[in-house]
Scaffold this active site. Structure first.
Site, mmCIF file in Angstrom:
data_model
loop_
_atom_site.group_PDB
_atom_site.id
_atom_site.type_symbol
_atom_site.label_atom_id
_atom_site.label_comp_id
_atom_site.label_asym_id
_atom_site.label_seq_id
_atom_site.Cartn_x
_atom_site.Cartn_y
_atom_site.Cartn_z
ATOM 1 N N HIS A 51 -20.714 19.113 -21.288
ATOM 2 C CA HIS A 51 -21.078 17.861 -20.593
ATOM 3 C C HIS A 51 -20.585 17.870 -19.136
ATOM 4 O O HIS A 51 -20.173 16.833 -18.607
ATOM 5 C CB HIS A 51 -20.599 16.629 -21.381
ATOM 6 C CG HIS A 51 -19.135 16.595 -21.689
ATOM 7 N ND1 HIS A 51 -18.624 16.122 -22.875
ATOM 8 C CD2 HIS A 51 -18.057 16.957 -20.956
ATOM 9 C CE1 HIS A 51 -17.310 16.206 -22.860
ATOM 10 N NE2 HIS A 51 -16.934 16.701 -21.711
ATOM 11 N N GLU A 67 -11.998 21.166 -25.720
ATOM 12 C CA GLU A 67 -13.135 20.243 -25.940
ATOM 13 C C GLU A 67 -14.108 20.789 -26.994
ATOM 14 O O GLU A 67 -14.758 20.019 -27.705
ATOM 15 C CB GLU A 67 -13.912 20.021 -24.634
ATOM 16 C CG GLU A 67 -13.192 19.141 -23.642
ATOM 17 C CD GLU A 67 -14.071 18.784 -22.451
ATOM 18 O OE1 GLU A 67 -13.688 17.859 -21.719
ATOM 19 O OE2 GLU A 67 -15.136 19.413 -22.235
HETATM 20 FE FE LIG Z 1 -15.134 16.998 -20.651
#
Ligand SMILES: [Fe+2]
Length: 282
Positions: free
Chosen positions: A12, A242
Protein backbone atom coordinates in the site's frame (compact mmCIF):
# COMPACT_ATOMS: atom_id res chain seq x y z
CA UNK A 1 -25.24 -17.27 3.12
CA UNK A 2 -22.27 -14.93 2.79
CA UNK A 3 -19.13 -16.52 1.41
CA UNK A 4 -15.51 -15.60 0.84
CA UNK A 5 -14.72 -16.00 -2.84
CA UNK A 6 -11.24 -14.58 -3.19
CA UNK A 7 -8.33 -12.88 -1.52
CA UNK A 8 -6.24 -10.00 -2.77
CA UNK A 9 -2.94 -8.86 -1.31
CA UNK A 10 -1.06 -5.75 -2.26
CA UNK A 11 1.53 -3.36 -0.93
CA UNK A 12 0.00 0.00 0.00
CA UNK A 13 2.94 2.31 -0.81
CA UNK A 14 1.77 5.94 -0.33
CA UNK A 15 3.57 7.01 -3.52
CA UNK A 16 1.27 4.77 -5.57
CA UNK A 17 -1.71 6.79 -4.32
CA UNK A 18 0.08 10.02 -5.21
CA UNK A 19 0.87 8.70 -8.70
CA UNK A 20 -2.82 7.99 -9.34
CA UNK A 21 -4.07 11.23 -7.75
CA UNK A 22 -1.63 13.32 -9.80
CA UNK A 23 -2.25 11.53 -13.11
CA UNK A 24 1.23 10.04 -13.43
CA UNK A 25 0.15 6.51 -14.31
CA UNK A 26 1.73 6.65 -17.78
CA UNK A 27 5.06 8.08 -16.56
CA UNK A 28 8.07 5.88 -17.23
CA UNK A 29 8.68 5.31 -13.52
CA UNK A 30 5.10 4.40 -12.62
CA UNK A 31 3.94 2.57 -15.76
CA UNK A 32 5.45 -0.86 -14.99
CA UNK A 33 4.16 -0.68 -11.42
CA UNK A 34 0.54 0.04 -12.35
CA UNK A 35 0.70 -2.38 -15.31
CA UNK A 36 0.71 -5.26 -12.85
CA UNK A 37 -2.74 -4.20 -11.61
CA UNK A 38 -4.43 -4.08 -15.02
CA UNK A 39 -5.36 -7.77 -14.93
CA UNK A 40 -6.76 -7.38 -11.41
CA UNK A 41 -8.85 -4.34 -12.34
CA UNK A 42 -10.42 -6.24 -15.23
CA UNK A 43 -10.94 -9.36 -13.07
CA UNK A 44 -12.65 -7.54 -10.20
CA UNK A 45 -14.94 -5.66 -12.60
CA UNK A 46 -16.41 -8.95 -13.92
CA UNK A 47 -19.90 -9.35 -12.41
CA UNK A 48 -19.17 -12.87 -11.11
CA UNK A 49 -16.02 -11.68 -9.32
CA UNK A 50 -17.09 -8.28 -8.04
CA UNK A 51 -17.44 -8.46 -4.26
CA UNK A 52 -20.29 -6.87 -2.35
CA UNK A 53 -18.00 -6.31 0.61
CA UNK A 54 -14.24 -6.27 1.12
CA UNK A 55 -12.80 -6.99 4.56
CA UNK A 56 -9.74 -4.82 4.14
CA UNK A 57 -6.85 -5.74 6.43
CA UNK A 58 -4.39 -2.87 6.76
CA UNK A 59 -2.41 -0.92 9.28
CA UNK A 60 -2.82 2.63 10.41
CA UNK A 61 0.38 4.73 10.21
CA UNK A 62 0.04 6.93 13.32
CA UNK A 63 -3.02 8.60 11.76
CA UNK A 64 -6.00 7.29 13.75
CA UNK A 65 -3.87 5.58 16.41
CA UNK A 66 -0.65 6.70 18.05
CA UNK A 67 1.33 5.83 21.15
CA UNK A 68 -1.74 6.72 23.25
CA UNK A 69 -3.74 3.85 21.83
CA UNK A 70 -2.39 0.71 20.14
CA UNK A 71 -5.06 -1.90 19.37
CA UNK A 72 -3.60 -5.17 18.10
CA UNK A 73 -6.71 -5.99 16.03
CA UNK A 74 -9.43 -3.39 15.41
CA UNK A 75 -12.61 -3.52 13.32
CA UNK A 76 -14.44 -0.51 11.95
CA UNK A 77 -18.19 -0.70 12.60
CA UNK A 78 -19.31 2.81 11.64
CA UNK A 79 -21.33 3.56 8.50
CA UNK A 80 -18.48 5.42 6.82
CA UNK A 81 -14.88 6.51 7.16
CA UNK A 82 -13.27 9.66 5.76
CA UNK A 83 -9.92 9.51 3.97
CA UNK A 84 -7.35 10.88 6.41
CA UNK A 85 -5.25 14.02 6.10
CA UNK A 86 -1.74 12.62 6.47
CA UNK A 87 -0.06 16.01 6.24
CA UNK A 88 -0.82 16.99 2.63
CA UNK A 89 -4.61 17.22 2.84
CA UNK A 90 -7.07 14.39 2.32
CA UNK A 91 -6.52 12.19 -0.74
CA UNK A 92 -9.09 13.06 -3.44
CA UNK A 93 -10.81 9.69 -3.11
CA UNK A 94 -14.39 8.75 -2.19
CA UNK A 95 -15.59 8.29 1.37
CA UNK A 96 -15.25 4.65 2.43
CA UNK A 97 -18.71 3.15 3.05
CA UNK A 98 -19.05 0.21 5.37
CA UNK A 99 -21.68 -2.52 5.63
CA UNK A 100 -22.17 -1.79 9.32
CA UNK A 101 -24.61 -4.67 10.00
CA UNK A 102 -22.09 -7.10 8.55
CA UNK A 103 -19.19 -5.46 10.43
CA UNK A 104 -21.05 -5.73 13.75
CA UNK A 105 -21.81 -9.37 12.97
CA UNK A 106 -18.09 -9.97 12.33
CA UNK A 107 -17.17 -8.19 15.58
CA UNK A 108 -19.63 -10.30 17.55
CA UNK A 109 -18.59 -13.56 15.93
CA UNK A 110 -14.84 -12.89 16.30
CA UNK A 111 -15.08 -11.76 19.91
CA UNK A 112 -17.23 -14.73 20.91
CA UNK A 113 -14.67 -16.84 19.05
CA UNK A 114 -12.09 -15.42 21.52
CA UNK A 115 -10.42 -12.82 19.28
CA UNK A 116 -10.55 -9.65 21.37
CA UNK A 117 -11.23 -7.12 18.63
CA UNK A 118 -11.26 -3.39 19.38
CA UNK A 119 -14.45 -1.87 17.96
CA UNK A 120 -13.92 1.46 16.21
CA UNK A 121 -16.90 3.74 15.60
CA UNK A 122 -15.04 6.86 14.51
CA UNK A 123 -11.80 6.94 12.59
CA UNK A 124 -10.21 8.35 9.47
CA UNK A 125 -8.51 5.85 7.18
CA UNK A 126 -5.04 6.50 5.79
CA UNK A 127 -3.12 5.35 2.72
CA UNK A 128 -2.91 1.83 4.16
CA UNK A 129 -6.58 1.41 3.29
CA UNK A 130 -7.18 3.86 0.44
CA UNK A 131 -4.18 3.03 -1.80
CA UNK A 132 -5.25 -0.62 -2.28
CA UNK A 133 -8.75 0.59 -3.26
CA UNK A 134 -7.23 2.96 -5.82
CA UNK A 135 -4.97 0.24 -7.23
CA UNK A 136 -7.91 -2.13 -7.69
CA UNK A 137 -10.66 0.32 -8.72
CA UNK A 138 -8.90 3.37 -10.17
CA UNK A 139 -10.65 6.69 -9.67
CA UNK A 140 -14.43 6.09 -9.43
CA UNK A 141 -16.85 8.71 -8.08
CA UNK A 142 -17.87 6.17 -5.41
CA UNK A 143 -16.06 3.01 -4.35
CA UNK A 144 -17.97 0.13 -5.99
CA UNK A 145 -17.82 -2.03 -2.84
CA UNK A 146 -18.56 -1.75 0.84
CA UNK A 147 -15.44 -1.93 2.99
CA UNK A 148 -14.99 -3.28 6.51
CA UNK A 149 -11.72 -1.80 7.81
CA UNK A 150 -9.71 -4.28 9.87
CA UNK A 151 -6.66 -2.59 11.35
CA UNK A 152 -3.65 -4.49 12.69
CA UNK A 153 -0.82 -3.11 14.78
CA UNK A 154 2.41 -3.65 12.86
CA UNK A 155 3.88 -0.26 13.78
CA UNK A 156 4.79 -0.70 17.45
CA UNK A 157 6.44 -3.82 18.84
CA UNK A 158 5.02 -6.36 19.48
CA UNK A 159 2.80 -6.99 16.44
CA UNK A 160 0.70 -10.16 16.46
CA UNK A 161 2.39 -13.38 15.31
CA UNK A 162 1.88 -14.79 11.85
CA UNK A 163 0.17 -17.78 13.40
CA UNK A 164 -2.30 -15.56 15.26
CA UNK A 165 -2.98 -13.60 12.07
CA UNK A 166 -3.65 -16.81 10.15
CA UNK A 167 -5.98 -18.04 12.91
CA UNK A 168 -7.84 -14.72 12.82
CA UNK A 169 -8.33 -15.30 9.10
CA UNK A 170 -9.82 -18.71 9.84
CA UNK A 171 -12.16 -17.12 12.39
CA UNK A 172 -13.16 -14.50 9.82
CA UNK A 173 -14.12 -17.30 7.44
CA UNK A 174 -16.36 -18.85 10.10
CA UNK A 175 -17.85 -15.44 10.88
CA UNK A 176 -18.62 -14.73 7.22
CA UNK A 177 -20.19 -18.16 6.70
CA UNK A 178 -22.51 -17.64 9.67
CA UNK A 179 -23.96 -14.42 8.18
CA UNK A 180 -27.29 -15.19 6.59
CA UNK A 181 -27.30 -12.57 3.84
CA UNK A 182 -26.15 -13.63 0.40
CA UNK A 183 -22.92 -11.64 0.09
CA UNK A 184 -19.85 -12.09 -2.09
CA UNK A 185 -17.00 -11.24 0.29
CA UNK A 186 -13.33 -10.76 -0.44
CA UNK A 187 -10.58 -10.45 2.13
CA UNK A 188 -7.66 -8.21 1.27
CA UNK A 189 -4.28 -8.22 2.97
CA UNK A 190 -2.18 -5.10 2.47
CA UNK A 191 1.25 -3.72 3.29
CA UNK A 192 4.73 -5.11 2.73
CA UNK A 193 6.66 -6.51 1.09
CA UNK A 194 10.32 -6.02 2.06
CA UNK A 195 11.17 -2.43 2.92
CA UNK A 196 13.01 -0.35 5.46
CA UNK A 197 12.37 3.38 5.59
CA UNK A 198 15.07 4.56 7.97
CA UNK A 199 18.46 3.84 9.54
CA UNK A 200 21.62 2.41 8.00
CA UNK A 201 19.68 -0.27 6.07
CA UNK A 202 17.13 2.17 4.57
CA UNK A 203 16.13 0.98 1.11
CA UNK A 204 16.60 -2.70 1.97
CA UNK A 205 14.73 -4.97 -0.44
CA UNK A 206 14.91 -8.78 -0.46
CA UNK A 207 13.49 -10.12 -3.72
CA UNK A 208 14.29 -13.76 -2.96
CA UNK A 209 12.53 -13.71 0.41
CA UNK A 210 9.51 -11.91 -1.07
CA UNK A 211 9.21 -14.39 -3.95
CA UNK A 212 9.39 -17.36 -1.56
CA UNK A 213 6.62 -15.78 0.52
CA UNK A 214 4.46 -15.32 -2.60
CA UNK A 215 5.15 -18.92 -3.68
CA UNK A 216 4.26 -20.34 -0.28
CA UNK A 217 0.92 -18.55 0.01
CA UNK A 218 -0.25 -21.46 -2.14
CA UNK A 219 2.55 -24.06 -1.76
CA UNK A 220 3.25 -24.01 1.98
CA UNK A 221 1.18 -21.59 4.08
CA UNK A 222 2.09 -23.63 7.17
CA UNK A 223 5.68 -22.40 6.84
CA UNK A 224 4.51 -18.80 6.62
CA UNK A 225 2.47 -19.13 9.82
CA UNK A 226 5.62 -19.80 11.79
CA UNK A 227 8.03 -17.18 10.46
CA UNK A 228 9.24 -15.37 13.61
CA UNK A 229 9.25 -11.58 13.87
CA UNK A 230 13.04 -11.51 13.97
CA UNK A 231 13.18 -13.09 10.50
CA UNK A 232 10.89 -10.40 9.07
CA UNK A 233 13.15 -7.78 10.66
CA UNK A 234 16.45 -9.27 9.48
CA UNK A 235 15.36 -10.36 6.02
CA UNK A 236 12.72 -7.82 5.01
CA UNK A 237 13.71 -4.66 6.90
CA UNK A 238 12.05 -2.78 9.72
CA UNK A 239 8.74 -2.29 7.86
CA UNK A 240 8.60 -5.73 6.22
CA UNK A 241 6.55 -7.01 9.16
CA UNK A 242 3.53 -5.45 7.43
CA UNK A 243 3.52 -8.59 5.27
CA UNK A 244 2.22 -10.56 8.27
CA UNK A 245 -1.20 -9.03 7.49
CA UNK A 246 -1.36 -11.07 4.29
CA UNK A 247 -1.70 -14.15 6.49
CA UNK A 248 -5.09 -12.94 7.75
CA UNK A 249 -6.23 -12.90 4.11
CA UNK A 250 -4.67 -16.32 3.49
CA UNK A 251 -6.20 -17.88 6.60
CA UNK A 252 -9.64 -16.67 5.53
CA UNK A 253 -9.48 -18.48 2.18
CA UNK A 254 -9.48 -22.07 3.46
CA UNK A 255 -7.07 -24.91 2.85
CA UNK A 256 -6.58 -24.95 -0.88
CA UNK A 257 -6.36 -21.83 -2.97
CA UNK A 258 -5.63 -21.15 -6.61
CA UNK A 259 -3.24 -18.38 -7.60
CA UNK A 260 -4.90 -16.31 -10.31
CA UNK A 261 -2.43 -13.45 -10.70
CA UNK A 262 0.86 -12.18 -9.34
CA UNK A 263 2.86 -8.98 -9.73
CA UNK A 264 6.18 -8.02 -8.19
CA UNK A 265 8.15 -4.87 -8.90
CA UNK A 266 11.08 -3.05 -7.34
CA UNK A 267 11.41 -0.34 -6.48
CA UNK A 268 8.42 1.89 -5.82
CA UNK A 269 9.58 4.69 -3.58
CA UNK A 270 12.13 2.59 -1.63
CA UNK A 271 9.80 -0.38 -1.33
CA UNK A 272 9.20 -3.72 -3.01
CA UNK A 273 5.68 -3.88 -4.44
CA UNK A 274 3.98 -7.26 -4.24
CA UNK A 275 0.48 -8.13 -5.38
CA UNK A 276 -1.35 -11.45 -5.61
CA UNK A 277 -4.91 -12.59 -6.31
CA UNK A 278 -6.02 -15.92 -4.87
CA UNK A 279 -9.27 -17.80 -5.46
CA UNK A 280 -10.73 -19.29 -2.30
CA UNK A 281 -11.38 -22.97 -1.73
CA UNK A 282 -15.01 -23.87 -2.43
FE1 LIG B 1 2.31 0.66 5.51
Amino acid sequence: MARITAGVATSHVPLLGVGIDQGKMEDEYFKPIYAGYEWSKRWIAEPENKPDVVILVYNDHATAFDMNLIPTFAIGCADEFQPADEGWGRRPVPVVKNDADFAWHLAQSLILDEFDMTIINKMDVDHGLTVPLSLMFGQPAEWPVKVVPLAVNVVTYPPPSGNRCYALGEAIRNAVESYDKDLNVQVWGTGGMSHQLQGPRAGLINKEWDQRFLDDLTADPLRLRHIPHIEYLRETGSEGIETVMWLIMRGALGKDVKELHRHYHVPASNTAVGHIVLEAAR
